[in-house]
Design a protein around this motif. Structure first.
Motif, PDB file in Angstrom:
ATOM      1  N   ARG A  88     118.618-101.343 -37.961  1.00 40.72           N
ATOM      2  CA  ARG A  88     118.268-102.136 -39.135  1.00 40.72           C
ATOM      3  C   ARG A  88     116.921-101.729 -39.740  1.00 40.72           C
ATOM      4  O   ARG A  88     116.785-101.655 -40.963  1.00 40.72           O
ATOM      5  N   ASN A  89     115.927-101.491 -38.915  1.00 46.99           N
ATOM      6  CA  ASN A  89     114.587-101.177 -39.410  1.00 46.99           C
ATOM      7  C   ASN A  89     114.020 -99.968 -38.678  1.00 46.99           C
ATOM      8  O   ASN A  89     114.047 -99.919 -37.443  1.00 46.99           O
ATOM      9  N   ASN A 137     119.135 -92.212 -44.126  1.00 42.42           N
ATOM     10  CA  ASN A 137     119.728 -92.944 -45.238  1.00 42.42           C
ATOM     11  C   ASN A 137     121.203 -92.586 -45.415  1.00 42.42           C
ATOM     12  O   ASN A 137     122.021 -93.419 -45.791  1.00 42.42           O
ATOM     13  N   HIS A 188     116.741 -99.993 -43.220  1.00 39.10           N
ATOM     14  CA  HIS A 188     115.560 -99.858 -44.082  1.00 39.10           C
ATOM     15  C   HIS A 188     114.538 -98.974 -43.377  1.00 39.10           C
ATOM     16  O   HIS A 188     114.313 -99.109 -42.165  1.00 39.10           O
ATOM     17  N   ASP A 199     110.577 -97.437 -43.359  1.00 40.52           N
ATOM     18  CA  ASP A 199     109.185 -97.334 -43.795  1.00 40.52           C
ATOM     19  C   ASP A 199     108.692 -95.942 -43.421  1.00 40.52           C
ATOM     20  O   ASP A 199     108.642 -95.596 -42.226  1.00 40.52           O
ATOM     21  N   GLN A 227     117.398 -93.974 -50.594  1.00 37.17           N
ATOM     22  CA  GLN A 227     117.547 -95.411 -50.785  1.00 37.17           C
ATOM     23  C   GLN A 227     116.990 -96.190 -49.593  1.00 37.17           C
ATOM     24  O   GLN A 227     116.790 -95.654 -48.502  1.00 37.17           O
ATOM     25  N   ASN A 228     116.782 -97.505 -49.818  1.00 36.26           N
ATOM     26  CA  ASN A 228     116.331 -98.414 -48.752  1.00 36.26           C
ATOM     27  C   ASN A 228     115.103 -97.880 -48.034  1.00 36.26           C
ATOM     28  O   ASN A 228     115.005 -97.936 -46.809  1.00 36.26           O
ATOM     29  N   MET A 229     114.160 -97.354 -48.801  1.00 40.18           N
ATOM     30  CA  MET A 229     112.982 -96.745 -48.203  1.00 40.18           C
ATOM     31  C   MET A 229     111.711 -97.160 -48.932  1.00 40.18           C
ATOM     32  O   MET A 229     111.694 -97.273 -50.160  1.00 40.18           O
ATOM     33  N   ARG A 230     110.667 -97.374 -48.142  1.00 38.09           N
ATOM     34  CA  ARG A 230     109.333 -97.627 -48.680  1.00 38.09           C
ATOM     35  C   ARG A 230     108.399 -96.552 -48.150  1.00 38.09           C
ATOM     36  O   ARG A 230     108.331 -96.318 -46.950  1.00 38.09           O
TER      37      ARG A 230
END
Length: 297
Positions: free
Chosen positions: A75-76, A92, A99, A101, A123-126
């Protein structure tokens, strides 16, 4: 000012180059269309990109198998040393619900990743511009997987290989979480992995080493003990493009048994250990050419 544009370090295949406060950075494009992100002397690639594949044949692909070893779905994820985004791009693709980081010290490297390595479309990335250890000290987030790849191969910043650092990592993992890192090696000499593994083992109950390449070891550890049989069984559940890695995982997975003292912030002779590896390899008259993994496009 007298240098011609694009002439910082002339060499074939360079399509972009620049300098930041941390290092010289360049992008090299090969005949097959792939691109490599290199820093300083370019001894090793920091990131690799293919136009039609998220896999590379390099050590980055090994990280893509590891989420299947978790008890619960990924998930993270935290990547310390995101560089051009090779690992995050593939994560991804194979684990789209996770997600990520991605922490990178050098903002120039991140901008190059967005321009040349597909980081902009992940996607789904910071993305976060920060020192890896400072980020951990200032966040309260917990992660199922923490990838430590903030090393400028073959050297590891000592502050990312100590007992204090790995305690910090452990504090930011979920109960069944996993930490994984890439460590330099040479054929038949894994002393650097043994030293780092011993330090990991002072914090985690078990440490595993996966030697799939000649000049790289992937180390990983869970917050709880796991059996080798269970890890191999779970590895067989990876997506189809990753299955060529399974035989290597089955045959080359070993547990590290700690020996000697763990490295600490006061004593971590990373450069000394690494230099001895390189000098002895060169003294034997052997090069540093690597063979790709079977996942190479």
């Amino acid at each position: 000012m007298a240098l011609p544009p694009g002439g910082i370090k002339r060499s074939s295949g360079v399509i972009w180059e620049g300098e930041s406060q941390y290092s010289y950075v360049r992008v090299v494009q090969y005949d097959d269309g792939s691109r490599a992100l290199q820093e300083n002397e370019g001894i090793a690639d920091q990131s690799l990109w293919y136009p039609h594949s998220v896999l590379t044949g390099g050590y980055w692909d090994q990280f893509e198998l590891l989420p299947r070893l978790l008890v619960r779905p990924l998930r993270n994820v935290l990547i310390l040393g995101n560089a051009g985004g090779t690992v995050s791009r593939a994560l991804n693709h194979f684990y789209p619900l996770a997600h990520v980081d991605g922490v990178e010290l050098d903002p120039l490297v991140t901008s190059v990743g967005r321009r040349f390595f597909g980081l902009r479309t992940t996607q789904n990335m910071r993305t976060v511009t920060a020192d890896a250890r400072v980020f951990l000290e200032t966040t309260r987030r917990r992660y199922d997987l923490i990838v430590v790849d903030a090393y400028r191969q073959p050297y590891i910043p000592f502050q990312l290989a100590t007992q204090e650092f790995f305690r910090l990592v452990s504090d930011h993992l979920t109960a069944e979480g996993l930490v994984a890192l890439n460590v330099a090696a040479i054929p038949r000499d894994h002393r650097l992995a043994e030293e780092v593994g011993t330090t990991l083992a002072s914090v985690f109950p078990q440490v595993w080493r996966w030697t799939a390449l000649r000049f790289s070891d992937v180390l990983f550890a869970f917050r709880s003990s796991r059996s080798r049989t269970d890890l191999v069984r779970r590895a067989q559940l990876v997506p189809l493009p990753l299955r060529p890695l399974v035989p290597l995982f089955r045959s080359e997975l070993t547990q590290i048994h700690p020996h000697g003292a763990a490295w600490t912030d006061d004593r971590a002779p990373v450069e000394w250990t690494t230099d001895r590896l390189l000098v002895e390899q060169i003294a034997r008259g052997q090069g540093l050419d690597e063979q790709p993994l079977p996942t190479q496009p």
